[in-house]
Design an enzyme around this catalytic site. Structure first.
Site, short mmCIF file in Angstrom:
data_model
loop_
_atom_site.label_atom_id
_atom_site.label_comp_id
_atom_site.label_asym_id
_atom_site.label_seq_id
_atom_site.Cartn_x
_atom_site.Cartn_y
_atom_site.Cartn_z
N TYR A 91 99.06 129.29 36.28
CA TYR A 91 98.85 129.03 37.86
C TYR A 91 97.98 129.99 38.37
CZ TYR A 91 98.92 125.36 41.33
OH TYR A 91 98.47 123.80 41.82
N GLY A 137 94.95 116.65 37.75
CA GLY A 137 96.07 117.16 36.52
C GLY A 137 95.79 117.38 35.52
P1 NDP Z 1 105.74 113.03 38.00
O1 NDP Z 1 106.92 114.45 37.81
O2 NDP Z 1 105.81 112.83 39.43
O3 NDP Z 1 105.02 112.53 36.95
C1 NDP Z 1 104.91 112.88 35.93
C2 NDP Z 1 104.06 111.71 35.15
O4 NDP Z 1 103.04 112.45 34.60
C3 NDP Z 1 104.40 110.16 34.67
O5 NDP Z 1 104.26 109.53 35.64
C4 NDP Z 1 104.41 110.55 33.88
O6 NDP Z 1 104.60 109.35 32.88
C5 NDP Z 1 103.26 111.04 33.10
N1 NDP Z 1 102.43 112.05 32.10
C6 NDP Z 1 103.76 113.26 31.95
N2 NDP Z 1 103.25 113.57 30.47
C7 NDP Z 1 102.10 112.25 30.26
C8 NDP Z 1 101.24 112.05 28.38
N3 NDP Z 1 101.56 113.23 28.18
N4 NDP Z 1 100.46 111.04 28.65
C9 NDP Z 1 100.63 110.18 29.69
N5 NDP Z 1 101.02 110.62 31.00
C10 NDP Z 1 101.86 111.41 30.66
O7 NDP Z 1 104.38 114.34 38.67
P2 NDP Z 1 103.50 114.23 40.04
O8 NDP Z 1 103.38 113.33 40.53
O9 NDP Z 1 104.11 115.67 40.89
O10 NDP Z 1 102.59 115.48 39.47
C11 NDP Z 1 101.90 114.32 38.65
C12 NDP Z 1 99.79 115.56 38.06
O11 NDP Z 1 99.74 116.02 39.51
C13 NDP Z 1 100.74 116.97 37.64
O12 NDP Z 1 99.20 117.15 36.54
C14 NDP Z 1 100.23 116.99 38.72
O13 NDP Z 1 100.48 119.49 37.95
C15 NDP Z 1 99.09 116.93 39.17
N6 NDP Z 1 99.14 117.53 41.11
C16 NDP Z 1 97.78 118.81 40.96
C17 NDP Z 1 97.60 118.56 42.31
C18 NDP Z 1 96.37 119.40 42.30
O14 NDP Z 1 96.04 119.86 43.53
N7 NDP Z 1 95.40 119.24 41.54
C19 NDP Z 1 98.21 118.00 43.18
C20 NDP Z 1 99.17 117.32 43.08
C21 NDP Z 1 100.11 117.24 41.61
P3 NDP Z 1 105.67 109.19 32.60
O15 NDP Z 1 105.81 107.84 33.41
O16 NDP Z 1 105.24 107.73 31.44
O17 NDP Z 1 106.85 109.24 32.20
#
Ligand code: NDP
Length: 352
Positions: free
Chosen positions: A56, A260
């Site tokens: 990161y 993300g």
């Molecule tokens: P969560 O842990 O709440 O959720 C993760 C989600 O990703 C789940 O809904 C899951 O789906 C989905 N997922 C995981 N793997 C896959 C895949 N291979 N294909 C499709 N969907 C997938 O995450 P957060 O809300 O905490 O964060 C979500 C994303 O946002 C992350 O990538 C995080 O790094 C990013 N983020 C970026 C920020 C930025 O400033 N750029 C700030 C905040 C977050 P399922 O429900 O089906 O399990």
């Protein structure tokens, strides 16, 4: 004095390999501008894990501290703390107040911490502890992405993948409050209807699966829903085919915002969409935004907190991992390990 337990690492790698819990003494009477804090709750976010893996771009410096022989850093970026005591030059905080860190890289995965007042932001106790512990990253990102990129008006449409993520659930609710229509793409599952009902109850206009998103035939259904109105904004936290198919739903001059990469696959935007639809593709990183736009972190948190106070943004589902008051280093370590192991099965919160 107080014995603080701290989850730290001295080298980058998988969290279960490199994290350890150590304890150190903190004075119970802070001096000058110092504030003594007790952790209430801290979440495990994907970026916390990426930081420990060393992949990161923003991460705390490894430095000599807490009596360790090698330089170390403390895990975690977000969390809610209770003020236990303040130094005699602290003006804006008193015992019992709630605070969150003013910035990233605070090292929130610990039981207690001594901090300068200037590194803290006071939180009014008008929302739940879980909401306050997680307000700064996910709901704030959703709010900024919905308000900074396109001038969306009530009745406008946006689309997002990762609809079931914490960011996605926040975007659904904030979108509803702003009068926007949303399409949320989720992964298919056995109990899909349950998830669709849950997101709809939060305010999702439509929820579709990745398969529906990939189907040309289904595109017609979406066009019927939007009644010819162009979809102006797409929020992407997945990448790969999911994202490519989502971009196809954007209207003329639409914007794709990538924040993300859960699928670990790159973002591919078809050439024709760039040329003939004049699509803009941008990246979003809240850490960079709050540096770039002075005051935006506070403003965003205030706006999001107001929505929580008003009940527009409800307490989302989180899994609490409790640490007992007299937990040993090993017990604290085990709680974090279990929470980390479950962090791909819903938002984990370590609660002290
Ligand atoms: P969560 O842990 O709440 O959720 C993760 C989600 O990703 C789940 O809904 C899951 O789906 C989905 N997922 C995981 N793997 C896959 C895949 N291979 N294909 C499709 N969907 C997938 O995450 P957060 O809300 O905490 O964060 C979500 C994303 O946002 C992350 O990538 C995080 O790094 C990013 N983020 C970026 C920020 C930025 O400033 N750029 C700030 C905040 C977050 P399922 O429900 O089906 O399990």
């Amino acid at each position: 004095s107080i014995r603080a337990k701290v989850m730290l690492y001295s080298q980058y790698g998988q969290p279960d390999q490199v994290l350890r819990c150590v304890s150190h003494e903190l004075p119970s009477s802070p001096k000058g501008k110092e504030v003594l804090l007790q952790t209430i709750a801290c979440p495990i976010n994907p970026s916390d894990i990426n930081q420990i893996q060393g992949v990161y771009p923003s991460r705390p410096e490894l430095k000599a501290q807490y009596g360790q022989s090698e330089p170390v850093a403390v895990g975690g970026n977000e969390g809610l703390f209770k003020v236990l005591a303040v130094g005699n030059q602290v003006s804006g905080l008193k015992e019992g107040d709630w605070v969150i860190p003013n910035n990233v890289n605070f090292g929130t995965w610990r039981s207690h911490v001594l901090s300068e007042e200037s590194a803290l932001m006071k939180m009014e106790k008008t929302i739940s502890a879980n909401q306050a512990a997680t307000i700064a990253v996910n709901p704030s990102s959703a709010y900024q992405m919905l308000t900074l990129y396109e001038d969306l008006k009530p009745g406008d449409w946006f689309i997002q993948n990762g609809g079931n993520s914490q960011v996605g659930r926040s975007a659904i609710q904030i979108g509803k409050k702003l009068g926007l229509n949303s399409i949320s793409i989720v992964r298919n599952r056995d109990n899909l209807k349950e998830l669709v009902d849950e997101l709809t109850a939060l305010g999702a206009t439509k929820v579709i699966t990745e398969e529906e998103n990939a189907s040309r035939e289904f595109g017609k259904t979406i066009a019927e829903w939007t009644n010819g109105k162009p979809i102006k904004l797409a929020l992407n936290c997945v990448g790969g085919d999911n994202c490519t198919n989502m971009v196809r739903k954007l209207g003329q001059d639409g914007t794709l915002v990538t924040y993300g990469g859960m699928s670990m696959k790159p973002v591919t935007v078809p050439t024709t969409l760039f040329i003939f639809k004049n699509i803009t593709a941008k990246g979003f990183w809240i850490s960079a935004n709050i540096q770039r736009i002075p005051g935006s972190r506070e403003d965003t948190i205030k706006a999001v907190q107001k929505m929580m106070e008003d009940g527009d943004l409800v307490d989302v589902k989180m899994y609490e991992n409790p640490v007992s008051a007299d937990a040993s280093e090993d017990e604290v370590f085990q709680v974090f390990q279990k929470a980390l192991a479950k962090s791909n099965q819903g938002k984990q919160l370590v609660v002290f």
